[in-house]
Design a protein around this motif. Structure first.
Motif, short mmCIF file in Angstrom:
data_model
loop_
_atom_site.label_atom_id
_atom_site.label_comp_id
_atom_site.label_asym_id
_atom_site.label_seq_id
_atom_site.Cartn_x
_atom_site.Cartn_y
_atom_site.Cartn_z
N UNK A 168 0.83 -1.20 0.00
CA UNK A 168 0.00 0.00 0.00
C UNK A 168 0.87 1.25 0.00
N UNK A 169 0.25 2.39 -0.26
CA UNK A 169 0.88 3.66 0.09
C UNK A 169 0.58 3.89 1.56
N UNK A 170 1.61 4.14 2.33
CA UNK A 170 1.48 4.18 3.79
C UNK A 170 1.26 5.61 4.25
N UNK A 171 0.23 5.79 5.04
CA UNK A 171 -0.10 7.10 5.57
C UNK A 171 0.36 7.25 7.02
N UNK A 172 -0.20 8.19 7.74
CA UNK A 172 0.17 8.43 9.13
C UNK A 172 -0.52 7.46 10.09
N UNK A 173 0.00 7.37 11.30
CA UNK A 173 -0.61 6.58 12.37
C UNK A 173 -1.27 7.54 13.36
N UNK A 174 -2.43 7.13 13.90
CA UNK A 174 -3.22 8.06 14.72
C UNK A 174 -3.62 7.51 16.09
N UNK A 175 -3.44 6.21 16.30
CA UNK A 175 -3.77 5.60 17.60
C UNK A 175 -2.76 4.49 17.85
N UNK A 176 -2.41 4.28 19.11
CA UNK A 176 -1.59 3.12 19.44
C UNK A 176 -2.10 2.51 20.74
N UNK A 199 -2.94 14.92 1.86
CA UNK A 199 -4.12 15.54 2.46
C UNK A 199 -4.48 14.84 3.77
N UNK A 200 -4.49 13.52 3.74
CA UNK A 200 -4.81 12.76 4.95
C UNK A 200 -3.73 12.90 6.02
N UNK A 201 -2.50 13.06 5.59
CA UNK A 201 -1.42 13.26 6.57
C UNK A 201 -1.65 14.56 7.33
N UNK A 202 -2.03 15.61 6.61
CA UNK A 202 -2.32 16.88 7.26
C UNK A 202 -3.52 16.79 8.18
N UNK A 203 -4.55 16.06 7.74
CA UNK A 203 -5.74 15.89 8.56
C UNK A 203 -5.40 15.12 9.84
N UNK A 204 -4.64 14.05 9.69
CA UNK A 204 -4.26 13.24 10.86
C UNK A 204 -3.45 14.06 11.86
N UNK A 205 -2.57 14.88 11.35
CA UNK A 205 -1.75 15.71 12.24
C UNK A 205 -2.63 16.66 13.05
#
Length: 323
Positions: A114-122, A266-272
């Motif tokens: 996949x294209x890997x995006x950001x992580x938001x929960x651990x 775009x999703x990286x910015x949203x996740x941040x």
């Protein structure tokens, strides 16, 4: 002359595709986006995805709809995104189960498919639970009983998932043998332990609090080097004298390879922005989980490390019995 013409045509095609991708990204999103959770309802993945989606859609400007596609240890859901032609309108929300699926040959691809995006929960609380009637009160007690009865203690897991690899690592490093039972996901493991058909299960802390308060379950500790921020009262195995650790779950956004990089950005910015929101953090903590933000690069490195470590355990993946 023909060679020059061919090169120009090739360059024009590449530029055309790039411009097309940029145009699509500029218009993104023009409709609702599906956030695919490859797990059952009310589990940690589903609950945290709903929280993330609620805050993400406020920034995205379009609905973010959580879609649960459960089955095959998560492979069914991940495949729906891996093969998706929509270029960013179906986003995968999952964790290192991608690596476990690949190493057990349940899936023909891993995280890098996949294209890997950001992580938001651990969540670093994948602990071992036993029945309150078992007489086992510590990780030391469990290991002692397992050594006294090799292959007799039944351990609830799900083939090709993170909990499966946790037991493989525990067996290898602590020189014990459990009878690994493929009971299914979180809800099935809870039922198996409550019903007494297994002796131990691995599960994150979220969703177990009522069983611990009632005395039905005993949590034997957490497998991190330091106490998990979402369960600071639970001692680690190292604190109990057992040198065993296991990496935290890391919930990450993944995109099909045909997704324009601008959409991933775009999703990286949203996740941040979402993970910086105190309200989001509070809701994730209320689930018994921990918020985080890891960039796509940091997430990629974490998954690569996990795959390298777990590859050595993959030879033991056949030792799982069907319940």
């Amino acid at each position: 002359m023909k060679k020059t013409t061919f090169l120009r045509a090739t360059l024009a095609a590449v530029v055309g595709l790039a411009l097309q991708g940029a145009a699509q990204a500029a218009d993104y999103p023009s409709r609702p986006v599906e956030l695919v959770v490859p797990a059952a309802a009310t589990g940690a993945s589903d609950l945290s995805a709903r929280v993330f989606a609620k805050y993400a859609e406020k920034l995205l400007g379009k609905p973010v709809v959580v879609v649960r596609i459960n089955g095959e240890g998560g492979y069914k859901g991940s495949r729906s995104v891996h093969e998706d032609p929509s270029k960013g309108y179906r986003v995968l929300y999952t964790h290192q189960g991608l690596v476990a699926n690949y190493l057990t040959r349940m899936a023909p691809y891993s995280y890098d498919g996949f294209k890997i995006g950001p992580s938001v929960v651990e969540d670093a609380t994948l602990g071992l639970y036993v029945s309150g009637k078992s007489g086992i009160t510590s990780i030391g007690d469990l290991l002692a009983r397992a050594r006294a009865k090799p292959g007799k203690l039944k351990a609830a897991t799900e083939y090709g998932t993170i909990s499966h690899f946790m037991f493989l690592k525990l067996q290898k490093e602590q020189d014990v043998t459990f009878r690994l039972m493929d009971t299914g996901g979180d809800a099935a493991r809870l039922a198996a332990l409550i019903g007494g058909t297994v002796d131990v299960m691995a599960k994150v802390y979220s969703g177990t609090q009522e069983y611990l308060q009632s005395g039905d379950f005993v949590l034997l500790g957490e497998p991190t080097g330091t106490r998990a921020p979402n369960a600071p009262h639970v001692p680690t195995y190292r604190e109990q004298g057992v040198d065993f650790t296991f990496p935290p779950y890391l919930w990450t956004l993944f995109f099909s390879q045909n997704t324009p990089q601008a959409v991933v950005d775009t999703w990286t910015g949203i996740a941040r922005e979402v993970t910086a929101n105190p309200a989001y953090r509070k809701e994730i903590e209320a689930l018994g989980m921990a918020w985080t933000y890891r960039s796509p690069e940091e997430s990629t490195a974490a998954y690569a490390d996990t795959q390298k470590a777990w590859a050595a355990l993959a030879a033991g993946t056949a030792a799982v019995a069907r319940q």
